[in-house]
Design an enzyme around this catalytic site. Structure first.
Site, mmCIF file in Angstrom:
data_model
loop_
_atom_site.group_PDB
_atom_site.id
_atom_site.type_symbol
_atom_site.label_atom_id
_atom_site.label_comp_id
_atom_site.label_asym_id
_atom_site.label_seq_id
_atom_site.Cartn_x
_atom_site.Cartn_y
_atom_site.Cartn_z
ATOM 1 N N TRP A 130 -6.558 -40.832 0.005
ATOM 2 C CA TRP A 130 -5.515 -41.763 -0.208
ATOM 3 C C TRP A 130 -4.543 -40.573 0.488
ATOM 4 O O TRP A 130 -3.983 -41.720 1.646
ATOM 5 C CB TRP A 130 -5.196 -42.974 -1.366
ATOM 6 C CG TRP A 130 -4.906 -43.695 -0.144
ATOM 7 C CD1 TRP A 130 -3.009 -44.108 -0.236
ATOM 8 C CD2 TRP A 130 -5.287 -44.933 0.545
ATOM 9 N NE1 TRP A 130 -3.404 -45.577 0.252
ATOM 10 C CE2 TRP A 130 -4.317 -45.530 0.766
ATOM 11 C CE3 TRP A 130 -5.964 -45.003 1.293
ATOM 12 C CZ2 TRP A 130 -4.783 -46.653 1.899
ATOM 13 C CZ3 TRP A 130 -6.946 -45.753 1.868
ATOM 14 C CH2 TRP A 130 -5.889 -46.531 2.857
ATOM 15 N N GLU A 164 -9.960 -47.774 3.485
ATOM 16 C CA GLU A 164 -10.387 -47.370 2.636
ATOM 17 C C GLU A 164 -11.796 -46.674 2.756
ATOM 18 O O GLU A 164 -12.648 -45.551 2.535
ATOM 19 C CB GLU A 164 -11.826 -48.601 1.855
ATOM 20 C CG GLU A 164 -9.376 -49.218 1.459
ATOM 21 C CD GLU A 164 -8.928 -48.170 0.140
ATOM 22 O OE1 GLU A 164 -9.148 -47.680 -0.270
ATOM 23 O OE2 GLU A 164 -7.971 -48.844 -0.549
ATOM 24 N N TYR A 211 3.668 -46.409 0.244
ATOM 25 C CA TYR A 211 3.282 -46.894 0.479
ATOM 26 C C TYR A 211 2.853 -47.961 -0.905
ATOM 27 O O TYR A 211 2.700 -49.693 -1.394
ATOM 28 C CB TYR A 211 2.208 -46.715 0.434
ATOM 29 C CG TYR A 211 0.892 -47.407 -0.158
ATOM 30 C CD1 TYR A 211 0.129 -47.929 1.045
ATOM 31 C CD2 TYR A 211 -0.311 -46.905 -0.385
ATOM 32 C CE1 TYR A 211 -1.011 -49.338 0.523
ATOM 33 C CE2 TYR A 211 -1.541 -47.553 -0.704
ATOM 34 C CZ TYR A 211 -1.463 -48.544 0.028
ATOM 35 O OH TYR A 211 -3.211 -49.255 -0.398
#
Length: 203
Positions: free
Chosen positions: A47, A39, A17
């Site tokens: 995350w 988010e 990512y």
């Protein structure tokens, strides 16, 4: 071996990512909506947890088609609450649906969500020069203004911290550390749009 932001080395998924997406300017409404929902889902979590469930979210939320998600009804929400491939939090799931509705209204008003959201950095990615992750801000004046405006428009799970994370993810700011190989790559890519007029940048 190329230097990378320390957080990227925690797992192969985070590294991929980091190398391919984080900090790259996003102007596609579908992807902007995806990051907005992800988010919000991250609130209170890491995350890495969200990245592991990203494919599950894509399936559960119609590949982040805001027009379809906006029409999710009570039965669909009940089904989502039983779906182990996403974060089964009722407030977050309800927020995804109401955010899709607010997203469509922004598109109608501004022509695209892209045209709206990039106004908060005047259409140009902000190039930061942090040496260490400890230097990263949690919020900024821009994320404060963005959060306030999104809330006014009916969005939920859009506090200033979440908004700043969204800005980092979608390349509104370049927060790769200066010794990371991606910092220069993204900075140089950002230079290519600085000669455009304001209207060209945000459409």
């Amino acid at each position: 071996m190329r230097k990378k932001c320390p957080w990227a080395l925690k797992s192969p998924l985070e590294e991929q990512y980091h190398d391919l997406e984080w900090g790259v300017p996003v102007h596609d409404d579908r992807l902007l909506f995806e990051f907005l929902i992800l988010e919000g889902a991250q609130a209170g979590l890491s995350w890495s947890v969200i990245l592991k469930k990203r494919e599950g979210y894509r399936k559960a939320f119609a590949n982040f088609d805001a027009g379809l998600v906006a029409n999710y009804d009570a039965n669909k929400i009940i089904a989502l609450l039983a779906n182990p491939e996403i974060i089964r939090n009722k407030l977050k799931i309800n927020a995804a649906v109401s955010n899709a509705q607010a997203f469509l209204k922004v598109q109608q008003e501004f022509g695209s969500f892209d045209a709206y959201i990039w106004r908060f950095v005047d259409g140009i990615p902000k190039q930061n020069a942090w040496k260490n992750m400890a230097d990263f801000p949690v919020t900024t004046s821009e994320s404060d203004v963005m959060s306030k405006d999104l809330k006014k428009r009916g969005f939920k799970f859009v506090g200033s911290t979440i908004c700043y994370a969204h800005m980092q993810a979608t390349g509104m700011v370049n927060d790769h550390t200066t010794d990371c190989f991606r910092h220069a790559e993204i900075r140089n890519a950002g230079k290519s749009i600085q000669g455009l007029t304001k209207s060209q940048r945000i459409i």
